[in-house]
Structure formats: C-alpha cells, structure tokens
Enzyme design. Structure first.
Site, PDB file in Angstrom:
ATOM      1  N   PRO A   9     -16.895   3.320  -3.404  1.00  0.00           N
ATOM      2  CA  PRO A   9     -17.065   4.524  -4.220  1.00  0.00           C
ATOM      3  C   PRO A   9     -15.791   5.371  -4.261  1.00  0.00           C
ATOM      4  O   PRO A   9     -14.902   5.196  -3.417  1.00  0.00           O
ATOM      5  CB  PRO A   9     -18.190   5.285  -3.510  1.00  0.00           C
ATOM      6  CG  PRO A   9     -18.263   4.725  -2.148  1.00  0.00           C
ATOM      7  CD  PRO A   9     -17.688   3.352  -2.178  1.00  0.00           C
ATOM      8  N   ILE A  10     -15.726   6.258  -5.242  1.00  0.00           N
ATOM      9  CA  ILE A  10     -14.563   7.156  -5.335  1.00  0.00           C
ATOM     10  C   ILE A  10     -15.030   8.612  -5.280  1.00  0.00           C
ATOM     11  O   ILE A  10     -14.352   9.508  -5.775  1.00  0.00           O
ATOM     12  CB  ILE A  10     -13.731   6.881  -6.617  1.00  0.00           C
ATOM     13  CG1 ILE A  10     -14.632   6.857  -7.854  1.00  0.00           C
ATOM     14  CG2 ILE A  10     -12.945   5.604  -6.502  1.00  0.00           C
ATOM     15  CD1 ILE A  10     -13.852   6.868  -9.161  1.00  0.00           C
ATOM     16  N   ASP A  11     -16.202   8.811  -4.675  1.00  0.00           N
ATOM     17  CA  ASP A  11     -16.773  10.168  -4.634  1.00  0.00           C
ATOM     18  C   ASP A  11     -15.872  11.165  -3.907  1.00  0.00           C
ATOM     19  O   ASP A  11     -15.796  12.338  -4.292  1.00  0.00           O
ATOM     20  CB  ASP A  11     -18.169  10.127  -3.972  1.00  0.00           C
ATOM     21  CG  ASP A  11     -18.131   9.508  -2.584  1.00  0.00           C
ATOM     22  OD1 ASP A  11     -17.439   8.482  -2.409  1.00  0.00           O
ATOM     23  OD2 ASP A  11     -18.774  10.043  -1.667  1.00  0.00           O
TER      24      ASP A  11
ATOM     25  N   ARG B 239      -1.848 -10.720  -5.039  1.00  0.00           N
ATOM     26  CA  ARG B 239      -1.956  -9.259  -5.178  1.00  0.00           C
ATOM     27  C   ARG B 239      -1.118  -8.537  -4.135  1.00  0.00           C
ATOM     28  O   ARG B 239      -0.635  -7.441  -4.388  1.00  0.00           O
ATOM     29  CB  ARG B 239      -3.413  -8.818  -4.979  1.00  0.00           C
ATOM     30  CG  ARG B 239      -4.389  -9.454  -5.908  1.00  0.00           C
ATOM     31  CD  ARG B 239      -5.751  -8.920  -5.623  1.00  0.00           C
ATOM     32  NE  ARG B 239      -5.797  -7.603  -6.222  1.00  0.00           N
ATOM     33  CZ  ARG B 239      -6.806  -7.140  -6.925  1.00  0.00           C
ATOM     34  NH1 ARG B 239      -7.890  -7.846  -7.058  1.00  0.00           N
ATOM     35  NH2 ARG B 239      -6.755  -5.960  -7.455  1.00  0.00           N
TER      36      ARG B 239
ATOM     37  N   ARG C 247      -7.491  -1.552  -7.765  1.00  0.00           N
ATOM     38  CA  ARG C 247      -8.099  -0.368  -7.167  1.00  0.00           C
ATOM     39  C   ARG C 247      -7.182   0.850  -7.368  1.00  0.00           C
ATOM     40  O   ARG C 247      -7.633   1.983  -7.546  1.00  0.00           O
ATOM     41  CB  ARG C 247      -8.273  -0.664  -5.670  1.00  0.00           C
ATOM     42  CG  ARG C 247      -8.747   0.468  -4.825  1.00  0.00           C
ATOM     43  CD  ARG C 247     -10.207   0.695  -4.988  1.00  0.00           C
ATOM     44  NE  ARG C 247     -10.679   1.826  -4.199  1.00  0.00           N
ATOM     45  CZ  ARG C 247     -11.856   2.386  -4.364  1.00  0.00           C
ATOM     46  NH1 ARG C 247     -12.684   1.934  -5.275  1.00  0.00           N
ATOM     47  NH2 ARG C 247     -12.219   3.396  -3.623  1.00  0.00           N
TER      48      ARG C 247
ATOM     49  N   ASP D 266      -7.475  -4.487   6.999  1.00  0.00           N
ATOM     50  CA  ASP D 266      -6.741  -5.485   6.210  1.00  0.00           C
ATOM     51  C   ASP D 266      -6.236  -6.656   7.056  1.00  0.00           C
ATOM     52  O   ASP D 266      -5.674  -7.610   6.516  1.00  0.00           O
ATOM     53  CB  ASP D 266      -5.561  -4.829   5.471  1.00  0.00           C
ATOM     54  CG  ASP D 266      -6.029  -3.982   4.303  1.00  0.00           C
ATOM     55  OD1 ASP D 266      -7.233  -3.996   3.993  1.00  0.00           O
ATOM     56  OD2 ASP D 266      -5.187  -3.302   3.686  1.00  0.00           O
TER      57      ASP D 266
ATOM     58  N   ASN E 185       0.802  -1.227   0.000  1.00  0.00           N
ATOM     59  CA  ASN E 185       0.000   0.000   0.000  1.00  0.00           C
ATOM     60  C   ASN E 185       0.836   1.278   0.000  1.00  0.00           C
ATOM     61  O   ASN E 185       0.289   2.373  -0.099  1.00  0.00           O
ATOM     62  CB  ASN E 185      -0.978  -0.001   1.175  1.00  0.00           C
ATOM     63  CG  ASN E 185      -2.105  -0.994   0.948  1.00  0.00           C
ATOM     64  OD1 ASN E 185      -2.220  -1.560  -0.138  1.00  0.00           O
ATOM     65  ND2 ASN E 185      -2.923  -1.212   1.961  1.00  0.00           N
TER      66      ASN E 185
HETATM   67  C1  UD1 Z   1      -6.642   1.580   1.160  1.00  0.00           C
HETATM   68  C2  UD1 Z   1      -5.801   0.323   1.057  1.00  0.00           C
HETATM   69  C3  UD1 Z   1      -6.631  -0.903   1.502  1.00  0.00           C
HETATM   70  C4  UD1 Z   1      -7.198  -0.662   2.890  1.00  0.00           C
HETATM   71  C5  UD1 Z   1      -7.942   0.655   2.976  1.00  0.00           C
HETATM   72  C6  UD1 Z   1      -8.395   1.016   4.378  1.00  0.00           C
HETATM   73  C7  UD1 Z   1      -4.324   0.839  -0.779  1.00  0.00           C
HETATM   74  C8  UD1 Z   1      -3.894   0.515  -2.164  1.00  0.00           C
HETATM   75  N1  UD1 Z   1      -5.374   0.137  -0.318  1.00  0.00           N
HETATM   76  O1  UD1 Z   1      -7.733   1.406   0.259  1.00  0.00           O
HETATM   77  O2  UD1 Z   1      -5.773  -2.030   1.500  1.00  0.00           O
HETATM   78  O3  UD1 Z   1      -8.104  -1.692   3.204  1.00  0.00           O
HETATM   79  O4  UD1 Z   1      -7.085   1.738   2.507  1.00  0.00           O
HETATM   80  O5  UD1 Z   1      -7.326   1.059   5.242  1.00  0.00           O
HETATM   81  O6  UD1 Z   1      -3.731   1.637  -0.112  1.00  0.00           O
HETATM   82  N2  UD1 Z   1     -14.723   5.633   0.532  1.00  0.00           N
HETATM   83  C9  UD1 Z   1     -15.783   6.353   0.022  1.00  0.00           C
HETATM   84  N3  UD1 Z   1     -15.531   7.239  -0.988  1.00  0.00           N
HETATM   85  C10 UD1 Z   1     -14.270   7.440  -1.489  1.00  0.00           C
HETATM   86  C11 UD1 Z   1     -13.201   6.688  -0.953  1.00  0.00           C
HETATM   87  C12 UD1 Z   1     -13.460   5.787   0.062  1.00  0.00           C
HETATM   88  O7  UD1 Z   1     -16.930   6.214   0.452  1.00  0.00           O
HETATM   89  O8  UD1 Z   1     -14.110   8.262  -2.409  1.00  0.00           O
HETATM   90  C13 UD1 Z   1     -14.978   4.628   1.598  1.00  0.00           C
HETATM   91  C14 UD1 Z   1     -14.687   3.196   1.097  1.00  0.00           C
HETATM   92  O9  UD1 Z   1     -15.784   2.662   0.423  1.00  0.00           O
HETATM   93  C15 UD1 Z   1     -14.392   2.483   2.399  1.00  0.00           C
HETATM   94  C16 UD1 Z   1     -13.703   3.559   3.239  1.00  0.00           C
HETATM   95  O10 UD1 Z   1     -14.055   4.813   2.647  1.00  0.00           O
HETATM   96  O11 UD1 Z   1     -15.573   2.099   3.003  1.00  0.00           O
HETATM   97  C17 UD1 Z   1     -12.204   3.422   3.273  1.00  0.00           C
HETATM   98  O12 UD1 Z   1     -11.678   3.536   1.981  1.00  0.00           O
HETATM   99  P1  UD1 Z   1     -10.226   4.132   1.683  1.00  0.00           P
HETATM  100  O13 UD1 Z   1      -9.598   4.599   2.948  1.00  0.00           O
HETATM  101  O14 UD1 Z   1     -10.349   5.085   0.565  1.00  0.00           O
HETATM  102  O15 UD1 Z   1      -9.475   2.837   1.191  1.00  0.00           O
HETATM  103  P2  UD1 Z   1      -8.654   2.632  -0.148  1.00  0.00           P
HETATM  104  O16 UD1 Z   1      -7.791   3.818  -0.394  1.00  0.00           O
HETATM  105  O17 UD1 Z   1      -9.546   2.144  -1.221  1.00  0.00           O
END
Ligand code: UD1
Length: 416
Positions: A122-124, A397, A92, A305, A23
C-alpha cells in the site's frame, strides 16, 4: 525473455566492484524533478528500473541522455504533471514522483505504481503524510490526483518507518516554505544518500539517517554532479554467493557498516571476513554451519532484500535455520523454485524453516521477483550440474552485468 545458464559448483574467487545502489538512484532520479538546472549522475548502472524512471522523466518534459556511464538530466523544462499507467506500473519507484511533482508544479496525476510481487504494497503512508502537509489527494480510476495546499502541518509522524514514504515527504518538503519535520523516519543508507544529493543541489535537510529528519524549505534547487553509494544488496548477494560456493572474494568498494548484520551471520556460519585498504574480504570454509535464525527488519536490521539470498545460503548449511520475514507480508514466492534445486525449505505465513543439505542439484527454475531471482542464481552457482534461471528480466531490475561480474569471479554462467 532472457535466461541464465549456469554450470554450478565453481567457487567464486577474486575481486569485484559494486555498482551504485539501485535504491539510491531511483529516488534521486525522482528528486531531479525538483532541480532547476543540470544534474550529472556518475557511473549509473543501466538497471531496467533506472531506465523506466528515465522514461518517466522524459515524458514529463525532462532532457535525459547518457554520456558513457554517466547520466545527464535537465529537469528545468519539466512542464507535465501526469504519469500514465503504462509508465507508472512497471516500477514501484514511480510513486516517488508524487512529492517532487507537487513541490515543483503544485499538482500531479500519477497512476498507481507497480514493482515486484512481494505482497500487498500500500501507499497509504505516502498519501496520508502528503495530506497532513496540506496536499489535497484524491484516488480515482487507478490514478492519484494531488494538489498542493497552504495550510499543512509542520510535521508528520509515520506509523511505520517506510523508506519510500520518508523519501517522498523529504522531497516534497524541500521546496516547502518553513521547517518540516518527519518523525519515525526510515534510517536506510539510501535515505542519507538522497538527502546528500538534495543538499548538494542546495536543499537544507538535517538528521537523515536518524529517526527525526528536519527540512528547512528553500526556494529552488540548482544542478550538481553526484555519485550514489555502492549497492549494499549487491554486496550482500556477492558475499552470500562466495560463502555458498566455498570461495574467497574481495569486494573493492563495499561499505562494511551497511552490511553489519549479514556479516555477523556469515561469520557464525564459519566464514572469515575482514576489511583492509583493498576492500571487504570473505573466505568461506569447506563446511558451513547454520546461522541459526535471522529476522528481517528496518535498517540497521537485516534487510528484507537479502532474505531470499540468505534462505538459499541456509539450504547448504549444516543444520536447521529459521528465517522470519517482518517487512513484507508475502515474500516467499521463490521458495517453490528453490525446492526444484533440492532445497529443504518450508514456510508458513512469515516464517521459513530450512534444513541444510550437503548438495543442491541443478534444475530449470523461474525467477519470481528481483531478489528471489538472485537467490536462484546463487543456488544454481552452488548446485551440482546445470541450472537454467528463466525470467531474468526480474533480476535486471536491480543487478547490472551480473553474469559478466560472476564470470570474472570464476563462475560458469551465460546469459542466453
Ligand atoms: C524500499 C526499497 C525495497 C525494500 C524496502 C524495504 C526502493 C526503491 N525500494 O521499498 O527494495 O525492500 O524499501 O527495505 O527503495 N507500507 C505501507 N504503507 C505505505 C508504505 C509502505 O503499509 O504507504 C509497508 C509496505 O507494504 C511494506 C513496508 O511498509 O510492508 C515497507 O515498505 P517501504 O519501507 O515503504 O518499502 P519501499 O519504499 O516500497
């Protein structure tokens, strides 16, 4: 498709060295897009997600090559800003390229990212933050179209401390004129690592690791040599594996502070854990007691994780354990497979209840995602008899040479 064939019941014993954090490496690889020069990333494990990110960079026009375990990247020649579905959807982290592409080329067209199926992802927050910083973002036909603008805010407040969104914005702001601040930023060690890498290339990022990150934009970044931090999730996986098999291990390059909550939980199960100049040591008792309950949270809380692995541990602890998943909405897909090994596990929405058993018994199981797959391997190691873990491409992965490392620790595991 590969599988692990495990003859369980052998204690993990000996020393192990952690690989660099997946990560950290994934956002750092995206961050290379910002760099007008050569980057040498040292000792990079060939996680399949890393290979997928390298493919993306090459497709954008970067030169990427391996020199033994080091990864050499020259992104000065990047001239494309489009990432198609075939390249973006396996991982991702493809979404991490949005910020750097917008910063470097002023535009981007990136297909939606993929990644493990652990619920809606989501990526909002990524997109709304980039919009607040002046970008025009349109979502159409499975693609995110972005264009850099001029009249953005000087700060963003994240509604949730998303790791990926914090990294994306930090990278975008690196080349943005003036000062940008991220409030309610994620504080994970991998964010600090990304900031260290970018600063080594000439960026000016302060406050990474706290909830306010300040970025003073610079005109360009130049190359550097960089070694990413050890993987704290791999560390946790080995600690839990040693606990479950009543073993005794030393993790040579562990950073104890990165796994504090896990270490407390393992101590409450009866494990003895300490650090010295050789590394982080764990020795596990003959009988493990339940750790009670644990809930996943953003750093420094218990990492989501490691949630599947600690559920596997609960299966072999005396008594009842409760596990609350607060970060992802559906991260118990692997539980059905754990039941096949004899685990007494029930879950409803975000809570899992586990009643420990004296023994688990080997069976044929299927990985459902990266960390769920790791939990099945650990359960297989602690089971009596033979376990086959299928679909281990999920595990590839984020773990490299896992069977070799476990074999050196005394496990009987083969990759078929
Ligand atoms: C990163 C890690 C992943 C880890 C996660 C939480 C990497 C490559 N992956 O994933 O292994 O499990 O952090 O520690 O670093 N969310 C939204 N909107 C957004 C972005 C996130 O609602 O735009 C929500 C997600 O759905 C989730 C939560 O926020 O429920 C955490 O997501 P996020 O911290 O963004 O995790 P990742 O960056 O995807």
């Amino acid at each position: 498709m590969g599988k692990f064939f495990i003859n369980g019941g052998k204690a993990l014993q000996g020393e192990v060295v952690l690989d660099c954090a997946k990560n950290s490496l994934l956002p750092i690889l995206a961050g290379c897009i910002l760099v007008d020069g050569k980057v040498k990333l040292l000792s990079v494990p060939k996680y399949s997600d890393v290979i997928a990110m390298c493919d993306i960079l090459e497709n954008l026009g970067a030169k990427v090559c391996w020199l033994a375990d080091d990864l050499l990247l020259d992104c000065s020649c990047i001239d494309k800003s489009v990432i198609c579905h075939e390249l973006a959807s396996p991982v991702r982290s493809s979404v991490f390229t949005l910020g750097p592409l917008l910063a470097r080329l002023g535009k981007a067209k990136v297909a939606y990212p993929g990644g493990c199926d652990i619920g809606l992802r989501p990526i909002d927050i990524h997109l709304s933050s980039l919009k607040q910083l002046g970008c025009k973002i349109i979502e159409k036909n499975g693609y995110i179209y972005g264009e850099k603008g001029d009249n953005g805010n000087q700060s963003v407040v994240l509604k949730f401390a998303s790791v990926g969104a914090t990294e994306n914005i930090m990278m975008f702001a690196t080349l943005l004129p003036g000062k940008t601040q991220i409030f309610n930023a994620a504080k994970e060690p991998e964010i600090v690592d990304l900031a260290c890498f970018l600063n080594k290339c000439g960026a000016c990022i302060k406050g990474a690791g706290s909830d306010v990150i300040t970025i003073d934009g610079v005109q360009s970044l130049s190359g550097c040599e960089y070694l990413a931090i050890p993987d704290r999730i791999e560390c946790g996986t080995f600690l839990i594996g040693a606990a479950m098999t009543h073993g005794q291990i030393c993790i040579k390059n562990a950073i104890e502070k990165h796994n504090e909550v896990l270490i407390e939980k393992l101590k409450s199960c009866g494990c003895k854990i300490f650090s010295d100049q050789n590394g982080l040591h764990l020795s596990s008792p003959k009988t493990l007691e339940s750790f009670g309950d644990v809930e996943t949270a953003v750093y420094p809380g218990f990492p989501t994780d490691l949630q599947p692995q600690i559920v596997a541990l609960a299966c072999v602890c005396n008594g009842c354990s409760l596990i609350f998943e607060n970060v992802f909405e559906s991260r118990f897909n692997y539980v059905g497979e754990l039941l096949k090994l004899g685990g007494d596990v029930k879950f409803k929405s975000s809570v899992c209840i586990v009643r420990g058993r004296k023994k688990l018994y080997g069976a044929d199981v299927f990985a459902t995602d990266l960390r769920g797959g790791a939990a099945l391997v650990l359960a297989g190691l602690a089971s009596e008899g033979y376990t086959t873990v299928n679909k281990i491409e999920y595990i590839d992965r984020g773990y490299y040479n896992l069977a070799e490392k476990l074999t050196k620790l005394g496990a009987d595991i083969k990759r078929l």
